[in-house]
Design a protein around this motif. Structure first.
Motif, PDB file in Angstrom:
ATOM      1  N   GLN A  34       0.984  -1.282   0.058  1.00  0.00           N
ATOM      2  CA  GLN A  34      -0.045  -0.060   0.090  1.00  0.00           C
ATOM      3  C   GLN A  34       1.109   1.215  -0.115  1.00  0.00           C
ATOM      4  N   TRP A  35       1.948   1.087   0.891  1.00  0.00           N
ATOM      5  CA  TRP A  35       2.791   2.441   0.822  1.00  0.00           C
ATOM      6  C   TRP A  35       3.575   2.586  -0.351  1.00  0.00           C
ATOM      7  N   LEU A  36       3.957   1.343  -1.144  1.00  0.00           N
ATOM      8  CA  LEU A  36       4.816   1.615  -2.279  1.00  0.00           C
ATOM      9  C   LEU A  36       4.144   1.840  -3.466  1.00  0.00           C
ATOM     10  N   ASP A  37       2.679   1.583  -3.438  1.00  0.00           N
ATOM     11  CA  ASP A  37       1.817   2.133  -4.599  1.00  0.00           C
ATOM     12  C   ASP A  37       1.185   3.384  -4.238  1.00  0.00           C
ATOM     13  N   GLU A  38       1.535   4.101  -3.373  1.00  0.00           N
ATOM     14  CA  GLU A  38       1.184   5.355  -3.050  1.00  0.00           C
ATOM     15  C   GLU A  38      -0.154   5.430  -2.546  1.00  0.00           C
ATOM     16  N   GLY A  39      -0.619   4.082  -1.849  1.00  0.00           N
ATOM     17  CA  GLY A  39      -2.163   4.132  -1.404  1.00  0.00           C
ATOM     18  C   GLY A  39      -2.069   5.042  -0.113  1.00  0.00           C
ATOM     19  N   TYR A  40      -1.208   5.187   0.632  1.00  0.00           N
ATOM     20  CA  TYR A  40      -1.180   6.217   1.764  1.00  0.00           C
ATOM     21  C   TYR A  40      -0.399   7.309   1.366  1.00  0.00           C
ATOM     22  N   ALA A  41      -0.675   8.323   2.016  1.00  0.00           N
ATOM     23  CA  ALA A  41       0.373   9.679   1.767  1.00  0.00           C
ATOM     24  C   ALA A  41       0.359  10.470   3.080  1.00  0.00           C
ATOM     25  N   VAL A  42       1.402  11.051   3.183  1.00  0.00           N
ATOM     26  CA  VAL A  42       1.724  11.985   4.329  1.00  0.00           C
ATOM     27  C   VAL A  42       1.698  13.244   3.889  1.00  0.00           C
ATOM     28  N   PRO A  43       0.684  14.152   4.537  1.00  0.00           N
ATOM     29  CA  PRO A  43       0.383  15.429   3.872  1.00  0.00           C
ATOM     30  C   PRO A  43       1.645  16.190   3.834  1.00  0.00           C
ATOM     31  N   GLY A  44       2.020  16.956   3.224  1.00  0.00           N
ATOM     32  CA  GLY A  44       2.845  18.041   2.964  1.00  0.00           C
ATOM     33  C   GLY A  44       2.709  19.391   2.296  1.00  0.00           C
ATOM     34  N   ARG A  45       3.710  19.975   1.893  1.00  0.00           N
ATOM     35  CA  ARG A  45       3.460  21.386   1.219  1.00  0.00           C
ATOM     36  C   ARG A  45       3.158  20.966  -0.196  1.00  0.00           C
ATOM     37  N   ALA A  46       2.366  22.067  -0.834  1.00  0.00           N
ATOM     38  CA  ALA A  46       2.115  21.738  -2.168  1.00  0.00           C
ATOM     39  C   ALA A  46       3.007  22.277  -3.080  1.00  0.00           C
ATOM     40  N   ALA A  47       3.240  21.421  -3.976  1.00  0.00           N
ATOM     41  CA  ALA A  47       4.343  21.805  -5.039  1.00  0.00           C
ATOM     42  C   ALA A  47       4.249  23.124  -5.473  1.00  0.00           C
ATOM     43  N   PRO A  48       5.195  23.828  -5.864  1.00  0.00           N
ATOM     44  CA  PRO A  48       5.133  24.982  -6.688  1.00  0.00           C
ATOM     45  C   PRO A  48       4.443  25.018  -8.114  1.00  0.00           C
ATOM     46  N   PRO A  49       3.639  26.187  -8.561  1.00  0.00           N
ATOM     47  CA  PRO A  49       3.223  26.083  -9.875  1.00  0.00           C
ATOM     48  C   PRO A  49       4.387  25.887 -10.948  1.00  0.00           C
ATOM     49  N   LYS A  50       3.842  25.041 -12.105  1.00  0.00           N
ATOM     50  CA  LYS A  50       4.948  24.843 -13.039  1.00  0.00           C
ATOM     51  C   LYS A  50       5.598  26.152 -13.678  1.00  0.00           C
ATOM     52  N   ASP A  51       5.015  27.319 -13.485  1.00  0.00           N
ATOM     53  CA  ASP A  51       5.329  28.383 -14.272  1.00  0.00           C
ATOM     54  C   ASP A  51       6.539  29.225 -13.467  1.00  0.00           C
ATOM     55  N   ALA A  52       6.539  28.852 -11.873  1.00  0.00           N
ATOM     56  CA  ALA A  52       7.419  29.166 -11.316  1.00  0.00           C
ATOM     57  C   ALA A  52       8.693  28.535 -11.230  1.00  0.00           C
ATOM     58  N   GLU A  53       8.576  27.307 -11.674  1.00  0.00           N
ATOM     59  CA  GLU A  53       9.986  26.453 -11.752  1.00  0.00           C
ATOM     60  C   GLU A  53      10.522  26.784 -12.998  1.00  0.00           C
ATOM     61  N   GLU A  54      10.041  27.353 -14.114  1.00  0.00           N
ATOM     62  CA  GLU A  54      10.575  27.727 -15.410  1.00  0.00           C
ATOM     63  C   GLU A  54      11.337  29.348 -15.292  1.00  0.00           C
ATOM     64  N   GLU A  55      11.197  30.152 -14.160  1.00  0.00           N
ATOM     65  CA  GLU A  55      11.795  31.202 -14.182  1.00  0.00           C
ATOM     66  C   GLU A  55      13.105  31.107 -13.613  1.00  0.00           C
TER      67      GLU A  55
END
Length: 55
Positions: A34-55
């Motif tokens: 279940q863990w390996l198939d990402e059936g469980y998830a630990v909450p974390g910060r949201a990923a930055p928007p794709k536009d912010a990564e390109e700058e």
């Protein structure tokens, strides 16, 4: 209820010390899968928007 009195989190059968907190190798392996198939998830910060990564 103490920790040893709690049932297996997968199938609710009594725990076995050898496989704690599970009742068997089967339940332990199901939980790992279940863990390996990402059936469980630990909450974390949201990923930055794709536009912010390109700058």
């Amino acid at each position: 209820m103490s920790r040893t009195d709690r049932p297996c989190p997968i199938c609710r059968k009594p725990r076995v010390a050898e496989h704690s907190p599970f009742c068997s190798t089967r339940c332990r392996d199901r939980d790992l899968l279940q863990w390996l198939d990402e059936g469980y998830a630990v909450p974390g910060r949201a990923a930055p928007p794709k536009d912010a990564e390109e700058e």
